[in-house]
Design a protein around this motif. Structure first.
Motif, mmCIF file in Angstrom:
data_model
loop_
_atom_site.group_PDB
_atom_site.id
_atom_site.type_symbol
_atom_site.label_atom_id
_atom_site.label_comp_id
_atom_site.label_asym_id
_atom_site.label_seq_id
_atom_site.Cartn_x
_atom_site.Cartn_y
_atom_site.Cartn_z
ATOM 1 N N ASN A 261 -3.064 11.485 -3.211
ATOM 2 C CA ASN A 261 -1.934 10.829 -2.548
ATOM 3 C C ASN A 261 -1.922 11.149 -1.054
ATOM 4 O OD1 ASN A 261 0.343 9.093 -2.992
ATOM 5 N ND2 ASN A 261 1.702 10.830 -2.623
ATOM 6 N N ASN A 262 -3.096 11.067 -0.458
ATOM 7 C CA ASN A 262 -3.265 11.504 0.927
ATOM 8 C C ASN A 262 -3.247 10.332 1.904
ATOM 9 O OD1 ASN A 262 -3.830 13.257 3.099
ATOM 10 N ND2 ASN A 262 -6.004 12.782 2.961
ATOM 11 N N ALA A 263 -2.458 10.463 2.946
ATOM 12 C CA ALA A 263 -2.393 9.438 3.991
ATOM 13 C C ALA A 263 -3.568 9.629 4.955
ATOM 14 C CB ALA A 263 -1.064 9.526 4.732
ATOM 15 N N TYR B 118 0.829 -1.198 0.000
ATOM 16 C CA TYR B 118 0.000 0.000 0.000
ATOM 17 C C TYR B 118 0.867 1.254 0.000
ATOM 18 C CZ TYR B 118 -4.056 -2.877 1.357
ATOM 19 O OH TYR B 118 -5.064 -3.801 1.400
ATOM 20 N N VAL B 119 0.412 2.242 -0.756
ATOM 21 C CA VAL B 119 0.977 3.588 -0.723
ATOM 22 C C VAL B 119 -0.195 4.556 -0.590
ATOM 23 C CG1 VAL B 119 3.052 3.029 -2.045
ATOM 24 C CG2 VAL B 119 0.958 3.668 -3.252
ATOM 25 N N PRO B 120 0.052 5.820 -0.315
ATOM 26 C CA PRO B 120 -1.074 6.751 -0.117
ATOM 27 C C PRO B 120 -2.010 6.887 -1.304
ATOM 28 C CG PRO B 120 0.930 7.676 0.801
ATOM 29 C CD PRO B 120 1.339 6.441 0.056
ATOM 30 N N SER B 121 -1.576 6.499 -2.502
ATOM 31 C CA SER B 121 -2.447 6.589 -3.678
ATOM 32 C C SER B 121 -3.170 5.281 -3.987
ATOM 33 C CB SER B 121 -1.628 7.012 -4.907
ATOM 34 O OG SER B 121 -0.613 6.056 -5.180
ATOM 35 N N SER B 122 -3.053 4.289 -3.107
ATOM 36 C CA SER B 122 -3.701 2.998 -3.352
ATOM 37 C C SER B 122 -5.220 3.116 -3.261
ATOM 38 C CB SER B 122 -3.209 1.960 -2.343
ATOM 39 O OG SER B 122 -1.835 1.708 -2.502
ATOM 40 N N THR C 64 10.041 8.470 -0.537
ATOM 41 C CA THR C 64 9.563 8.738 -1.891
ATOM 42 C C THR C 64 8.200 8.093 -2.122
ATOM 43 O OG1 THR C 64 10.674 6.786 -2.840
ATOM 44 C CG2 THR C 64 11.929 8.852 -2.751
ATOM 45 N N GLN C 65 7.923 6.998 -1.403
ATOM 46 C CA GLN C 65 6.630 6.323 -1.556
ATOM 47 C C GLN C 65 5.621 6.757 -0.494
ATOM 48 O OE1 GLN C 65 6.799 2.139 -3.077
ATOM 49 N NE2 GLN C 65 8.880 2.196 -2.251
ATOM 50 N N TRP C 66 6.102 7.041 0.703
ATOM 51 C CA TRP C 66 5.274 7.593 1.777
ATOM 52 C C TRP C 66 5.937 8.904 2.222
ATOM 53 C CZ3 TRP C 66 0.752 6.022 4.336
ATOM 54 C CH2 TRP C 66 0.186 4.825 3.879
ATOM 55 N N GLU D 143 9.140 -1.823 4.379
ATOM 56 C CA GLU D 143 10.153 -1.138 3.572
ATOM 57 C C GLU D 143 9.524 0.022 2.792
ATOM 58 O OE1 GLU D 143 13.476 -2.154 0.079
ATOM 59 O OE2 GLU D 143 12.130 -3.717 0.831
ATOM 60 N N THR D 144 8.330 -0.213 2.268
ATOM 61 C CA THR D 144 7.625 0.839 1.538
ATOM 62 C C THR D 144 7.268 2.004 2.455
ATOM 63 O OG1 THR D 144 6.694 -0.831 0.054
ATOM 64 C CG2 THR D 144 5.618 1.319 0.079
ATOM 65 N N LEU D 145 6.807 1.696 3.647
ATOM 66 C CA LEU D 145 6.433 2.741 4.602
ATOM 67 C C LEU D 145 7.622 3.602 5.021
ATOM 68 C CD1 LEU D 145 3.968 0.655 6.753
ATOM 69 C CD2 LEU D 145 3.410 2.890 5.787
#
Length: 657
Positions: free
Chosen positions: A67-69, A50-54, A111-113, A105-107
């Motif tokens: 792209n909001n958390a 998951y990323v904020p744009s998922s 650049t991704q979060w 790792e993504t979190l």
């Protein structure tokens, strides 16, 4: 020895071990919860992190677009990591560990979060002394990831442990500690509401979960403990929360904290079984309407599902069968909170549920904060003939100008409604500036079922609240209550709202006001269906399940106009905080308007059962009646009393005026 939180590696008296959890997943509702986790984890395994744009079925599309958390994605990503960690712990499935690590790792990747913060919160949470903004999302993620770390710990290499601890430290712990050491600490540090429990409590949980692996763990705990205790003390004597009912689920943040505290202390510190936890759930029970919708008072979305996931832990701690019943009926309704990992760790399958019908009164008045009142014809969790809710106060947080509000449901359907807060939240304007929100009708007095005097806003501060001066709840007859709303209004000597709910579906509301001088006054009733009043103030409509027959009667000598209108969002209050235009819902309301010094409005409501033709109120002078459901309801009003009666059932309720 790890794992140590929510479940223990070895048996500890009063706590649940790994083997206890394994056993609980084999049968009954525990197996249902476990199977759901396994199914969700398989979907996770095949999906990208998951990323904020998922996208997510439970998520408002605009948050992904920007792209909001937001809450939904942060909750989902936290649950994904927890789910994978727990399944790996209980089954040894190495795919789950791999999925947890790649999501982590993504979190940790900026650049991704870019931020562990909601875009809408950035401008008032970013401190010049902090490397990164800190808000609710920071607390959510820090808490979930740290618990997952505790469960994964025995299976991680030293490099993997260092990477996770470092990531949580960099993205959450460091900016948090910098923020609270600011010469002007952020509002959430000194406040006592859901921001405090989520951020301070969430970082306290992180401290307990990371333990000696992070040098600031004890500091996080030492900061959180006294503040969480103060947050507990903010609850009213009967469990009332200092925020609107839509935020009643925020008690889960304290449940999480004290549940972890219990395990961290090896069962020496168990607070969940005592005030305010069971009382807070009971308060929420009274404002949960069949079939599982939260009463829309204050800042709450329309038809928002009840949040009850956390109730499993409190039911277990109190061994309360009514709380268990509430959890089992409503624990899985909020789609955003589905497949909650903590439920399987807290649900006690040996505790049998019990419907509250013979245990809880059908109605109750609460005298703290929002001073909310609820009455219903039964505790059927799916449908009941009538639910009436009202309030006399204004909450400290997430409040609307709704002092005196009344809402009515019939057969599980809202009929006289609160408009709530629209999807997307508040407008794009700086709504916290003085008086700005009063032009946003969802928030305004004009957006509620109450009196408005000369267009002025009522109740803009907590001090300008009303009081419940009298209430009676009778399980055979119904209920009545009196509200003194004088403090909420300017230019008045007194404002009073009296209500009778005569079982099953007759509701009478009397509004009385003595003004200092003659001014225009309007009374609004928001209806779930569009309808038009006749020249006598009668209006009616047929809903999906029930009908409603109503009449507004002005008891002054001055001319009165009764008309139907619709709301409309107008610039600049037609865009939400992310810049998206609101959908024009054009909600219908009936408005009775008169100019006078002494105001008396009598409003009569009758819920019409399904498959029955809508009848009308008849009468004049001081007596009105209606025939419905095989009963005749008669309303009699004099200078000294308001009486509702049914000759067939011999029910009668009276308010002295």
């Amino acid at each position: 020895m790890r794992p140590s939180l929510y479940l223990t590696a070895e048996p500890v008296p009063g706590l649940r071990s790994i083997e206890d959890i394994r056993r609980s997943t084999q049968t009954g509702y525990g197996k249902v919860l476990w199977d759901r986790l396994l199914e969700a984890a398989e979907i996770d395994w095949k999906a990208a992190p998951y990323v904020p744009s998922s996208d997510s079925p439970a998520r408002e599309a605009q948050h992904a677009k920007y792209n909001n958390a937001d809450f939904t994605i942060c909750h989902a990503v936290g649950q994904r990591v927890l789910r994978a960690a727990l399944i790996h712990l209980l089954t040894g499935d190495k795919r789950m560990k791999e999925d947890a690590l790649r999501q982590l790792e993504t979190l940790f990747d900026e650049t991704q979060w870019p931020f562990w913060c909601d875009n809408a919160h950035f401008q008032f949470t970013h401190s010049q002394f902090s490397d990164s903004p800190v808000d609710l999302r920071t607390g959510m993620l820090a808490s979930s990831l740290s618990i997952a770390y505790d469960w994964l710990h025995p299976f991680l290499s030293s490099t993997e442990r260092e990477s996770i601890v470092s990531g949580i430290g960099r993205r959450a712990i460091k900016p948090y500690l910098q923020s609270i050491r600011d010469p002007e600490p952020p509002f959430w540090y000194t406040a006592r509401h859901n921001w405090t429990t989520c951020i301070v409590g969430g970082l306290g949980i992180a401290g307990m979960a990371l333990g000696n692996d992070h040098p600031d763990s004890q500091t996080l705990i030492d900061v959180a403990d006294p503040i969480m205790e103060k947050c507990l003390q903010e609850y009213g004597p009967e469990g009332e929360f200092n925020e609107s009912i839509g935020y009643s689920g925020a008690v889960r943040l304290l449940v999480d904290y004290y549940h972890v505290r219990r395990y961290q202390s090896q069962n020496q510190d168990n607070r969940l079984g005592v005030w305010p936890f069971p009382e807070a759930v009971t308060w929420a029970i009274y404002f949960a309407k069949p079939p599982g919708i939260t009463v829309t008072f204050g800042d709450c979305h329309v038809n928002a599902p009840v949040q009850a996931n956390h109730v499993a832990a409190i039911a277990s701690a109190t061994q309360n069968p009514v709380l268990q019943d509430f959890y089992l009926n409503y624990g899985e309704l909020d789609e955003r909170l589905g497949n909650d990992v903590y439920q399987i760790l807290c649900y006690e399958d040996t505790l049998q549920p019990k419907n509250p019908q013979e245990i809880l009164p059908l109605g109750k008045a609460y005298h703290a904060y929002g001073k909310c009142i609820s009455n219903r014809t039964s505790w059927n969790s799916l449908s009941t003939e009538c639910v009436v809710c009202s309030k006399a106060g204004r909450e400290d947080n997430h409040a609307h100008n709704d002092i005196g509000q009344v809402c009515i449901d019939g057969y599980g359907e809202p009929l006289i409604i609160d408009l709530g807060t629209p999807p997307g939240g508040y407008p794009a304007i700086k709504y916290w500036e003085s008086n700005a929100l009063h032009k946003f009708y969802n928030y305004s007095t004009l957006g509620h079922n109450i009196l408005t005097i000369n267009g002025r806003e009522a109740g803009t501060t907590v001090e300008e609240s009303g009081n419940i001066t009298h209430s009676v709840f009778d399980k055979e007859k119904g209920a009545l209550w009196d509200l003194d709303l004088t403090k909420a209004y300017q230019g008045v000597h007194s404002v009073r709202r009296s209500l009778i709910h005569l079982f099953p579906g007759t509701i009478v509301v009397l509004d009385q006001a003595e003004l200092i001088e003659e001014e225009p006054v309007c009374l609004r009733w928001h209806t779930v269906r569009n309808c038009q009043p006749d020249t006598s103030g009668r209006f009616s409509f047929q809903g999906e399940k029930a009908g409603l027959s109503a009449q507004v009667i002005s008891l002054t000598d001055n001319p009165v106009t009764t008309q139907a209108h619709q709301h409309e969002y107008k610039h600049p209050y037609n865009e939400n905080r992310l810049g998206e235009l609101y959908f024009q819902r054009r909600e219908n309301f009936i408005e009775a308007a008169v100019s006078a010094k002494r105001i008396r409005f009598l409003t009569l409501f009758q819920i019409i059962p399904p498959d029955e033709e809508i009848s009308q109120w008849e009468g004049s002078a001081n007596t009105w009646s209606i025939q419905s459901g095989g009963n005749q309801s008669i309303i009699t009003l004099s200078e000294n009393s308001l009486v509702a009666s049914q000759p067939e059932t011999k029910r009668q309720l009276e308010i002295n005026l």
